[in-house]
Design a protein around this motif. Structure first.
Motif, short mmCIF file in Angstrom:
data_model
loop_
_atom_site.label_atom_id
_atom_site.label_comp_id
_atom_site.label_asym_id
_atom_site.label_seq_id
_atom_site.Cartn_x
_atom_site.Cartn_y
_atom_site.Cartn_z
N SER A 186 0.83 -1.21 0.00
CA SER A 186 0.00 0.00 0.00
C SER A 186 0.86 1.26 0.00
CB SER A 186 -0.92 0.00 1.22
OG SER A 186 -1.77 -1.11 1.20
N GLY A 187 1.88 1.27 0.87
CA GLY A 187 2.72 2.46 1.00
C GLY A 187 3.63 2.68 -0.19
N ILE A 188 4.35 1.63 -0.58
CA ILE A 188 5.34 1.78 -1.65
C ILE A 188 4.66 2.06 -2.99
CG2 ILE A 188 7.18 0.61 -2.93
CD1 ILE A 188 7.96 -0.77 -0.33
N SER A 189 3.47 1.51 -3.20
CA SER A 189 2.78 1.77 -4.47
C SER A 189 2.28 3.21 -4.57
CB SER A 189 1.61 0.80 -4.64
OG SER A 189 0.64 0.97 -3.63
N MET A 190 2.35 3.97 -3.47
CA MET A 190 2.03 5.39 -3.52
C MET A 190 3.09 6.17 -4.28
SD MET A 190 0.67 5.96 0.40
CE MET A 190 0.59 7.75 0.20
N VAL A 191 4.33 5.65 -4.31
CA VAL A 191 5.42 6.39 -4.93
C VAL A 191 6.07 5.66 -6.10
CG1 VAL A 191 5.97 7.67 -2.82
CG2 VAL A 191 7.06 5.45 -3.23
N THR A 192 5.53 4.47 -6.43
CA THR A 192 6.10 3.72 -7.54
C THR A 192 5.03 2.80 -8.12
OG1 THR A 192 7.95 2.34 -8.24
CG2 THR A 192 6.95 1.82 -6.12
N ASP A 193 5.39 2.07 -9.15
CA ASP A 193 4.46 1.14 -9.80
C ASP A 193 4.07 0.01 -8.84
OD1 ASP A 193 4.16 -1.57 -11.53
OD2 ASP A 193 3.52 0.16 -12.73
N PRO A 194 2.79 -0.40 -8.83
CA PRO A 194 2.36 -1.48 -7.93
C PRO A 194 3.15 -2.77 -8.09
CG PRO A 194 0.46 -0.36 -8.84
CD PRO A 194 1.66 0.19 -9.56
N LYS A 195 3.57 -3.09 -9.29
CA LYS A 195 4.33 -4.32 -9.50
C LYS A 195 5.72 -4.22 -8.85
CE LYS A 195 1.92 -5.88 -13.66
NZ LYS A 195 0.84 -4.89 -13.57
N ILE A 196 6.30 -3.01 -8.84
CA ILE A 196 7.57 -2.82 -8.14
C ILE A 196 7.34 -2.95 -6.64
CG2 ILE A 196 9.38 -1.14 -7.60
CD1 ILE A 196 9.09 -0.06 -10.42
N ALA A 197 6.19 -2.46 -6.16
CA ALA A 197 5.86 -2.58 -4.73
C ALA A 197 5.74 -4.05 -4.33
CB ALA A 197 4.56 -1.84 -4.43
N ILE A 198 5.15 -4.86 -5.19
CA ILE A 198 5.03 -6.29 -4.90
C ILE A 198 6.42 -6.92 -4.84
CG2 ILE A 198 4.27 -8.52 -5.83
CD1 ILE A 198 1.77 -7.12 -6.85
N ILE B 219 8.32 -10.56 -12.02
CA ILE B 219 8.13 -9.40 -11.15
C ILE B 219 9.40 -9.12 -10.34
CG2 ILE B 219 6.85 -8.50 -9.16
CD1 ILE B 219 5.21 -8.44 -11.69
N LEU B 220 10.02 -10.18 -9.82
CA LEU B 220 11.31 -10.05 -9.13
C LEU B 220 12.42 -10.32 -10.14
CD1 LEU B 220 12.73 -9.62 -6.38
CD2 LEU B 220 12.73 -12.11 -6.12
N ASN B 221 13.25 -9.31 -10.36
CA ASN B 221 14.32 -9.43 -11.34
C ASN B 221 15.51 -8.59 -10.90
OD1 ASN B 221 13.75 -6.67 -12.21
ND2 ASN B 221 11.97 -7.53 -13.28
N LYS B 222 16.51 -8.48 -11.74
CA LYS B 222 17.73 -7.77 -11.34
C LYS B 222 17.50 -6.28 -11.12
CE LYS B 222 19.43 -7.19 -16.10
NZ LYS B 222 20.55 -7.50 -17.02
N GLU B 223 16.42 -5.73 -11.68
CA GLU B 223 16.12 -4.31 -11.45
C GLU B 223 15.37 -4.09 -10.15
OE1 GLU B 223 15.52 -5.68 -14.59
OE2 GLU B 223 17.37 -4.79 -15.40
N THR B 224 14.48 -5.02 -9.79
CA THR B 224 13.64 -4.81 -8.60
C THR B 224 14.22 -5.44 -7.33
OG1 THR B 224 12.34 -6.79 -9.14
CG2 THR B 224 11.54 -4.68 -9.98
N ALA B 225 15.09 -6.43 -7.46
CA ALA B 225 15.64 -7.13 -6.29
C ALA B 225 16.41 -6.19 -5.34
CB ALA B 225 16.53 -8.29 -6.73
N PRO B 226 17.23 -5.24 -5.84
CA PRO B 226 17.96 -4.37 -4.91
C PRO B 226 17.07 -3.62 -3.92
CG PRO B 226 18.91 -4.18 -7.09
CD PRO B 226 17.66 -5.01 -7.24
N LEU B 227 15.92 -3.13 -4.36
CA LEU B 227 15.00 -2.44 -3.46
C LEU B 227 14.45 -3.42 -2.42
CD1 LEU B 227 13.36 0.02 -2.58
CD2 LEU B 227 11.64 -0.61 -4.29
N SER B 228 14.15 -4.63 -2.85
CA SER B 228 13.61 -5.63 -1.94
C SER B 228 14.60 -5.93 -0.81
CB SER B 228 13.28 -6.91 -2.72
OG SER B 228 12.46 -7.78 -1.96
N VAL C 29 11.44 -10.00 -0.12
CA VAL C 29 12.52 -10.43 0.76
C VAL C 29 12.18 -10.18 2.22
CG1 VAL C 29 14.93 -10.03 1.41
CG2 VAL C 29 14.31 -10.14 -1.00
N SER C 30 11.66 -8.99 2.54
CA SER C 30 11.30 -8.68 3.92
C SER C 30 10.19 -9.60 4.43
CB SER C 30 10.86 -7.22 4.04
OG SER C 30 11.93 -6.35 3.79
N THR C 31 9.23 -9.89 3.57
CA THR C 31 8.14 -10.78 3.96
C THR C 31 8.67 -12.17 4.30
OG1 THR C 31 6.56 -9.57 2.58
CG2 THR C 31 5.98 -11.82 3.19
#
Length: 247
Positions: free
Chosen positions: A31-43, A190-199, A48-50
């Motif tokens: 909910s929070g992260i999708s406020m500032v980025t694409d929902p798929k990036i938020a997912i 959805i999880l790839n080399k671009e999105t994994a660093p944020l996770s 990792v944290s989950t």
């Protein structure tokens, strides 16, 4: 930089709530992260944290209670994991807002009913069917929206699970589901080399928040624990409906 700092703040808040009542980290993150980025990036960010926080929750009381919970609730866990994996493959194809509505409406409705004193119960003779059915429903929500906590909590409340046991069972269900979700979204792309660093980047913030939340949880009695849980469910459900309307 501002976006990263906001994501870290959201992770701390989510960790505190997760530690205190045992769930809602994925809800808060998506909910929070999708406020500032694409929902798929938020997912992708929540994966990792989950997984890590759920493993910690699962084994906080020791290996024995976790294994006992898995033995008792294996049907529910299996159904959740299977349907998470299957439904996650559809995320790139189907608008997320559809599933926010599907999840938000029953969460808000059922939580309000219980908060105002109507106790939803599942009779022992119906429990096995409920585990398969609600587990499949929870897993579908998990694959689509990244969260299977609300329906799991409602199920555990409906069978009158004590607070201490509920925390362990939630950890087992969420931990196993997290492995399935991470695997599924690696497969879906959805999880790839671009999105994994944020996770990975928000994990320390989530762990710090969870450390605070554990200390809050230890001071909650059963009745207060249930009320707080239902209030968080209602807030989360309303936010899901908001996302369904606004996208």
């Amino acid at each position: 930089m501002a976006t990263i700092l906001f994501c870290l703040f959201v992770a701390v808040v989510g960790g505190v709530v997760k530690g205190a009542i045992g769930f809602a980290l994925p809800l808060i993150l998506v909910s929070g992260i999708s406020m500032v980025t694409d929902p798929k990036i938020a997912i992708a960010a929540l994966l990792v944290s989950t997984l890590v926080t759920n493993v910690l929750q699962t084994f906080r009381a020791g290996t024995g209670p976790a294994l006992a919970s898995l033995k008792e609730f294996w049907r529910y866990v299996f159904a959740v994991c299977l349907f998470i994996f299957l439904s996650a493959q559809l995320v790139p194809l189907i608008p997320s807002r559809v599933f926010y509505f599907v999840l938000g409406i029953p969460v808000v409705g059922l939580s309000l009913i219980q908060l105002f004193g109507v106790q939803l119960t599942i009779a022992p003779r119906h429990r096995r069917k409920a585990e398969w059915g609600i587990g499949a429903l929870s897993g579908s929500f998990g694959g689509f929206a990244g969260t299977w906590g609300p329906t799991t909590v409602l199920f555990l409340l409906a069978i009158n699970t004590p607070k201490a046991k509920q925390m362990i069972v939630q950890g087992v269900v969420y931990g196993a589901g997290s492995v399935s979700l991470l695997t599924a979204h690696w497969q879906s792309g959805i999880l790839n080399k671009e999105t994994a660093p944020l996770s990975f980047a928000i994990l320390p913030a989530a762990l710090f928040g969870m450390w605070i939340g554990f200390r809050i949880q230890d001071r909650l009695d059963q009745a207060l624990f249930k009320r707080i849980t239902l209030v968080v469910l209602i807030i989360a459900g309303i936010n899901l409906l908001r996302k369904g309307v606004m996208g």
